[in-house]
Design an enzyme around this catalytic site. Structure first.
Site, PDB file in Angstrom:
ATOM      1  N   PHE A   1       0.900  -1.103  -0.003  1.00 42.08           N
ATOM      2  CA  PHE A   1       0.168  -0.128   0.039  1.00 42.08           C
ATOM      3  C   PHE A   1       0.861   1.288   0.072  1.00 42.08           C
ATOM      4  O   PHE A   1       0.823   2.061  -1.078  1.00 42.08           O
ATOM      5  CB  PHE A   1      -1.020   0.206   1.260  1.00 42.08           C
ATOM      6  CG  PHE A   1      -1.674   1.202   1.533  1.00 42.08           C
ATOM      7  CD1 PHE A   1      -2.334   1.898   0.667  1.00 42.08           C
ATOM      8  CD2 PHE A   1      -1.639   1.537   2.784  1.00 42.08           C
ATOM      9  CE1 PHE A   1      -2.802   3.043   0.908  1.00 42.08           C
ATOM     10  CE2 PHE A   1      -2.391   2.950   3.148  1.00 42.08           C
ATOM     11  CZ  PHE A   1      -3.179   3.435   2.392  1.00 42.08           C
TER      12      PHE A   1
ATOM     13  N   ASP B   1       9.791  -6.612  -3.270  1.00 48.83           N
ATOM     14  CA  ASP B   1       8.762  -7.184  -2.430  1.00 48.83           C
ATOM     15  C   ASP B   1       8.924  -8.700  -2.571  1.00 48.83           C
ATOM     16  O   ASP B   1       9.167  -9.229  -3.670  1.00 48.83           O
ATOM     17  CB  ASP B   1       7.383  -6.722  -3.170  1.00 48.83           C
ATOM     18  CG  ASP B   1       6.393  -6.585  -2.145  1.00 48.83           C
ATOM     19  OD1 ASP B   1       5.720  -5.351  -2.079  1.00 48.83           O
ATOM     20  OD2 ASP B   1       5.811  -7.702  -1.750  1.00 48.83           O
ATOM     21  N   ASN B   2       8.320  -9.377  -1.735  1.00 52.86           N
ATOM     22  CA  ASN B   2       8.369 -10.783  -1.701  1.00 52.86           C
ATOM     23  C   ASN B   2       6.961 -11.296  -2.202  1.00 52.86           C
ATOM     24  O   ASN B   2       6.639 -12.415  -2.415  1.00 52.86           O
ATOM     25  CB  ASN B   2       8.706 -11.555  -0.434  1.00 52.86           C
ATOM     26  CG  ASN B   2       7.627 -11.395   0.723  1.00 52.86           C
ATOM     27  OD1 ASN B   2       6.659 -10.502   0.319  1.00 52.86           O
ATOM     28  ND2 ASN B   2       8.079 -11.933   1.799  1.00 52.86           N
TER      29      ASN B   2
ATOM     30  N   GLY C   1       1.717  -8.065  -1.034  1.00 49.40           N
ATOM     31  CA  GLY C   1       1.717  -7.025  -1.934  1.00 49.40           C
ATOM     32  C   GLY C   1       1.342  -7.502  -3.350  1.00 49.40           C
ATOM     33  O   GLY C   1       1.289  -8.834  -3.575  1.00 49.40           O
TER      34      GLY C   1
ATOM     35  N   ASP D   1      13.068 -11.475  -0.633  1.00 48.13           N
ATOM     36  CA  ASP D   1      12.619 -11.177   0.644  1.00 48.13           C
ATOM     37  C   ASP D   1      13.568 -10.354   1.482  1.00 48.13           C
ATOM     38  O   ASP D   1      14.853 -10.916   1.432  1.00 48.13           O
ATOM     39  CB  ASP D   1      12.488 -12.363   1.336  1.00 48.13           C
ATOM     40  CG  ASP D   1      11.406 -12.643   2.579  1.00 48.13           C
ATOM     41  OD1 ASP D   1      11.978 -11.826   3.654  1.00 48.13           O
ATOM     42  OD2 ASP D   1      10.544 -13.169   2.695  1.00 48.13           O
TER      43      ASP D   1
ATOM     44  N   SER E   1       6.195  -4.860   5.314  1.00 50.78           N
ATOM     45  CA  SER E   1       5.667  -5.426   6.643  1.00 50.78           C
ATOM     46  C   SER E   1       4.112  -6.087   6.254  1.00 50.78           C
ATOM     47  O   SER E   1       3.642  -5.571   5.169  1.00 50.78           O
ATOM     48  CB  SER E   1       5.396  -4.200   7.292  1.00 50.78           C
ATOM     49  OG  SER E   1       4.937  -4.261   8.761  1.00 50.78           O
TER      50      SER E   1
ATOM     51  N   TYR F   1       3.353  -8.503  15.599  1.00 49.32           N
ATOM     52  CA  TYR F   1       3.588  -7.393  15.010  1.00 49.32           C
ATOM     53  C   TYR F   1       3.942  -6.101  15.901  1.00 49.32           C
ATOM     54  O   TYR F   1       5.272  -5.759  15.557  1.00 49.32           O
ATOM     55  CB  TYR F   1       2.159  -6.807  14.390  1.00 49.32           C
ATOM     56  CG  TYR F   1       2.307  -5.680  13.422  1.00 49.32           C
ATOM     57  CD1 TYR F   1       2.833  -5.538  12.415  1.00 49.32           C
ATOM     58  CD2 TYR F   1       1.872  -4.343  13.922  1.00 49.32           C
ATOM     59  CE1 TYR F   1       2.850  -4.566  11.316  1.00 49.32           C
ATOM     60  CE2 TYR F   1       1.684  -3.137  12.975  1.00 49.32           C
ATOM     61  CZ  TYR F   1       2.408  -3.478  11.890  1.00 49.32           C
ATOM     62  OH  TYR F   1       2.259  -2.329  11.471  1.00 49.32           O
TER      63      TYR F   1
ATOM     64  N   LYS G   1       7.876  -5.000  15.867  1.00 46.69           N
ATOM     65  CA  LYS G   1       8.201  -3.524  15.345  1.00 46.69           C
ATOM     66  C   LYS G   1       8.992  -2.835  16.122  1.00 46.69           C
ATOM     67  O   LYS G   1       9.755  -1.941  15.952  1.00 46.69           O
ATOM     68  CB  LYS G   1       6.934  -2.814  15.067  1.00 46.69           C
ATOM     69  CG  LYS G   1       6.161  -3.219  13.754  1.00 46.69           C
ATOM     70  CD  LYS G   1       6.835  -2.575  12.589  1.00 46.69           C
ATOM     71  CE  LYS G   1       6.146  -2.935  11.166  1.00 46.69           C
ATOM     72  NZ  LYS G   1       6.697  -2.265  10.081  1.00 46.69           N
TER      73      LYS G   1
ATOM     74  N   THR H   1      -3.292   4.968   8.439  1.00 45.36           N
ATOM     75  CA  THR H   1      -3.261   5.538   6.946  1.00 45.36           C
ATOM     76  C   THR H   1      -4.173   4.710   6.098  1.00 45.36           C
ATOM     77  O   THR H   1      -4.314   3.576   6.314  1.00 45.36           O
ATOM     78  CB  THR H   1      -1.979   5.328   6.620  1.00 45.36           C
ATOM     79  OG1 THR H   1      -0.980   5.937   7.335  1.00 45.36           O
ATOM     80  CG2 THR H   1      -1.863   5.989   5.189  1.00 45.36           C
TER      81      THR H   1
END
Ligand code: UDP
Length: 330
Positions: A13, A34-35, A39, A59, A82, A152, A156, A182
């Site tokens: 995103f 991007d893996n 996505g 990755d 992420s 997560y 993070k 967001t």
């Protein structure tokens, strides 16, 4: 001189939105990684053939990535890879941990070797289920390590620790953005997060699924504002070695968001109350004084404005006209 910019999570995103913006500048060479776990290639289909864009499917948590020839000489790294939606990070908890810990260390190593600047996408989830509202960067948070959100939240946070250590030891120009909720129509319809769910449901006149009684709050930032914040973080030296909240101060109850989206879509949807997920934070709202002071940044798009745009683009994506009418074939 050409600027080499790496974006991890480029098919996601935020990554795809940022890439589209950066390739407009011909002097930039944008390398996107991007893996494709969550996505989508369709997110970058309009830029994938541009001369100053290069896509690598790999990755970030693979150690070999640091040695990749294509990444040498990089000037700026946006580490956005992420699995940000609870739906996805709970489906892939170990990948989530790997990308934010090992993946972050790999990106910091790459920054170190190349003397590059790096923006790390942390999260408001670093505050967990906060005991104070609003949350400033000084608040240490309230995270449960033994629950479904821990993979997560806690990873993070560990990603932030990696940033701290690389900043202290190697004087890397690292900047940590704690990104609050967001949104835009760039979120997959099946992303599972609240705005994509509610708008998709409302457009289809299906039940709007409010979890719990809807009294929990969130503060929603439109993607344009968030990306502008990330670009400023990269640009400004004052942001080096700093954690900065990037989010919108307007705080809404989830139930009020449901009614607002219902109103803006002229939907006949009903509200359907569903069980509240475990450890769902009760409140969330950023203090953004630091972003204002160090970056001169604050959001300019209010929720209603952002939602109107989101609804209109989702309608287009779902094969409906901007006002909801079915598109006719020529
Ligand atoms: N939520 C909801 N209905 C949905 C999706 C989410 O009521 O269909 C609630 C969720 O329980 C949370 C808030 O909306 O309180 C924001 O959830 P989201 O998954 O978007 O992001 P979070 O901020 O929790 O990571």
């Amino acid at each position: 001189m050409q600027k080499k910019i790496l974006i991890t999570g480029v098919a996601g995103f935020l990554g795809s939105y940022l890439a589209r913006k950066l390739v407009k500048e011909e002097n930039n060479l944008v390398i996107g990684i991007d893996n494709l776990c969550t996505g989508l290639l369709s997110n970058i289909k309009d830029i994938v053939n541009k001369n100053n864009f290069c896509f690598i499917q790999t990755d970030v948590s693979e150690k070999e990535i640091i040695k990749s020839k294509q990444l040498q000489g990089v000037h700026e790294i946006y580490h956005l890879a992420s699995l940000a939606s609870p739906k996805f990070y709970q489906a892939y908890p170990l990948r989530t941990i790997a990308v934010t810990t090992t993946g972050t260390q790999n990106m910091l190593e790459l920054a170190k070797i190349n003397n590059a600047k790096i923006v790390y996408s942390s999260t408001s989830e670093a505050y967990g289920d906060p005991e104070i509202n609003p949350q400033s960067e000084k608040y240490w948070g309230n995270v449960n390590t033994w629950g479904p959100r821990a993979c997560y939240d806690e990873s993070k946070r560990l990603g932030e620790v990696f940033c701290y250590e690389y900043y202290q030891r190697y004087k890397i120009q690292v900047k940590v953005a704690r990104i609050f909720n967001t949104y835009s129509a760039g979120l997959r319809n099946d992303d599972g997060r609240v705005i994509s769910n509610f708008v998709t449901q409302a457009i289809k006149n299906e039940n709007i699924t409010v979890y719990g009684d809807g009294s929990q709050t969130r503060s929603f930032c439109y993607v344009d504002d968030t990306i502008r914040g990330l670009l400023l973080m990269m640009e400004k030296d004052q942001a080096s070695g700093e954690i900065i909240n990037i989010g919108n101060r307007q705080e809404y109850k989830i139930i009020d968001l449901a009614y607002l989206i219902k109103k803006l879509t002229f939907s006949s949807s009903q509200i359907s109350f569903q069980p509240l997920p475990e450890d769902d934070p009760k409140v969330r709202r950023p203090v953004i004084d630091k972003a204002k002071e160090l970056l001169g940044w604050e959001p300019i798009i209010n929720l209603e404005e952002g939602l109107r745009e989101t609804i209109s683009v989702y309608r287009e994506k779902m094969g409906l006209g901007k006002n909801g009418e079915l598109k006719m074939e020529n």
